[in-house]
Enzyme design. Structure first.
Site, PDB file in Angstrom:
ATOM      1  N   HIS A  15      -3.808  -1.309  -1.317  1.00  0.00           N
ATOM      2  CA  HIS A  15      -3.286  -2.585  -0.851  1.00  0.00           C
ATOM      3  C   HIS A  15      -3.153  -3.539  -2.022  1.00  0.00           C
ATOM      4  CE1 HIS A  15      -2.716  -2.152   3.405  1.00  0.00           C
ATOM      5  NE2 HIS A  15      -3.928  -1.639   3.584  1.00  0.00           N
ATOM      6  N   ASP A  51       1.937  -8.184  -3.140  1.00  0.00           N
ATOM      7  CA  ASP A  51       2.917  -7.800  -2.121  1.00  0.00           C
ATOM      8  C   ASP A  51       4.220  -8.586  -2.249  1.00  0.00           C
ATOM      9  OD1 ASP A  51       1.204  -5.963  -1.050  1.00  0.00           O
ATOM     10  OD2 ASP A  51       0.598  -7.186   0.660  1.00  0.00           O
TER      11      ASP A  51
END
Length: 373
Positions: free
Chosen positions: A134, A164
């Protein structure tokens, strides 16, 4: 809905294979700027799927088709849509799209001008390519996390924003648009491998330049942008926070003057790293004497380089942000308005969040009966 689209990307057709995080955000950015984005949703939501339903802001302005990609019919429907779009976005682990029969080779055979965007954390190749991860993990490996945090404390970055979105979605968006420009000139599409480790490493360029110029060190808290008392955040008397960014000497001088410290000998050599720890303590004590609102009265709007640290709700109500209409609240849901802004082709108000499969018949009829010009 398609005819009402406006913005610099009006007329662009993008197919998104549903995912989470940077892929959907990239597709939302394109939709915000006028692209016709169709998201291929799952027919059913599994227990491991992160489904926000009507609160999935990253789906705003898109159309949704629901297809079962584990069936021959579902795959063939996607390939028909591929034939009539400019770009495809997918965020699966490497190899998954190939196993589904929707890999780049097959899709580019259907549409040679297609720009096939692949969004991952580790990239399409390398020893970690197939491992789970992540945002925080990708930043940690790329080197981008190192300076995030206070001296002596564990590094920690704002959730999702740096990796992200910054290192992932934004780089994918640039890659897709560059690929589309190339395809329109050459008639040939290509694959865009957008990896967060690549993008976030690329984002360290300014830091690396400062290191090369000996303005940054490998030790957190001892460099121009992560250690000085004049480049930091401070807790106020009411428990809220303010930020200082008085990097240049002229801004630092004004800061000291407005704080009444221009004649304090302790602050005369404020650019010497050996003094920063003690001076941060002095500033911490000083800012704790007044509320955030009081410090705004003293410092906001000056050349000190100052801003209060706001929650998103507070930011939406701030006079500057309100004047620029940076946030909107539709149906009681706070969201940021499209960015950047264009003088001749302004983006429209963000569209609604579609229901899963809401546009299946409409899109299949529309996109599979017309061919790209």
């Amino acid at each position: 809905m398609t005819s009402a689209r406006q913005g610099p990307l009006a007329g662009l057709k993008v197919l998104e294979i549903t995912g989470i995080g940077p892929g959907p955000f990239c597709a939302m950015l394109l939709a915000d700027l006028g692209a016709d984005v169709v998201v291929v949703d799952r027919v059913n939501v599994g227990a491991d799927d992160l489904d926000l339903g009507e609160h999935a802001l990253s789906n705003r302005g898109k159309r949704s088709v629901a297809l079962d990609l584990k069936t021959r019919e579902g795959v063939e429907s996607v390939l028909q849509l591929v034939t009539n779009c400019d770009a495809l976005i997918e965020g699966m682990r490497p190899g998954v799209m190939e196993r589904l029969g929707l890999g780049p080779e097959i899709c580019l055979k259907r549409n040679p001008r297609l720009v096939y965007g692949r969004m991952t954390g580790w990239g399409q190749n390398g020893p970690l390519a197939h491992a789970a991860g992540h945002d925080l993990n990708y930043l940690a490996l790329s080197g981008a996390l190192w300076y995030a945090g206070q001296p002596g404390e564990p590094p920690l970055s704002p959730p999702t924003l740096v990796g992200d979105i910054g290192g992932g979605a934004m780089y994918l968006a640039v890659g897709l648009l560059a690929g589309i420009m190339s395809a329109r000139q050459t008639g040939k599409g290509q694959v865009v491998d957008a990896a967060i480790v690549d993008g976030s490493a690329h984002m360290t360029t300014l830091l690396l330049a400062l290191r090369a110029g000996e303005k940054m060190t490998s030790n957190r808290g001892q460099s121009l942008l992560d250690g000085p008392h004049w480049y930091n955040t401070y807790r106020c008397a009411d428990g809220k926070f303010v930020s200082l960014g008085s990097l240049e000497p002229k801004f630092y001088r004004e800061l000291l003057q407005r704080l009444g410290l221009e004649n304090d000998p302790a602050f005369r050599d404020g650019y010497a790293p050996r003094n920063w720890s003690a001076l941060r303590d002095r500033f911490s004590e000083l800012f704790a004497r007044r509320s955030r609102a009081e410090w705004c009265t003293v410092l906001e709007g000056t050349d000190v380089c100052f801003a209060p640290v706001l929650t998103p709700e507070e930011a939406a109500a701030h006079p500057h942000m309100s004047a620029r209409k940076v946030y909107s609240s539709d149906g009681g849901v706070l969201q940021a308005t499209p960015a950047p802004r264009f003088s001749d082709t302004p983006a429209a108000k963000p569209g609604p969040i579609p229901r899963r499969g809401e546009h299946t018949e409409e899109v299949l009829s529309e996109w599979t009966t017309s061919m790209p010009s």
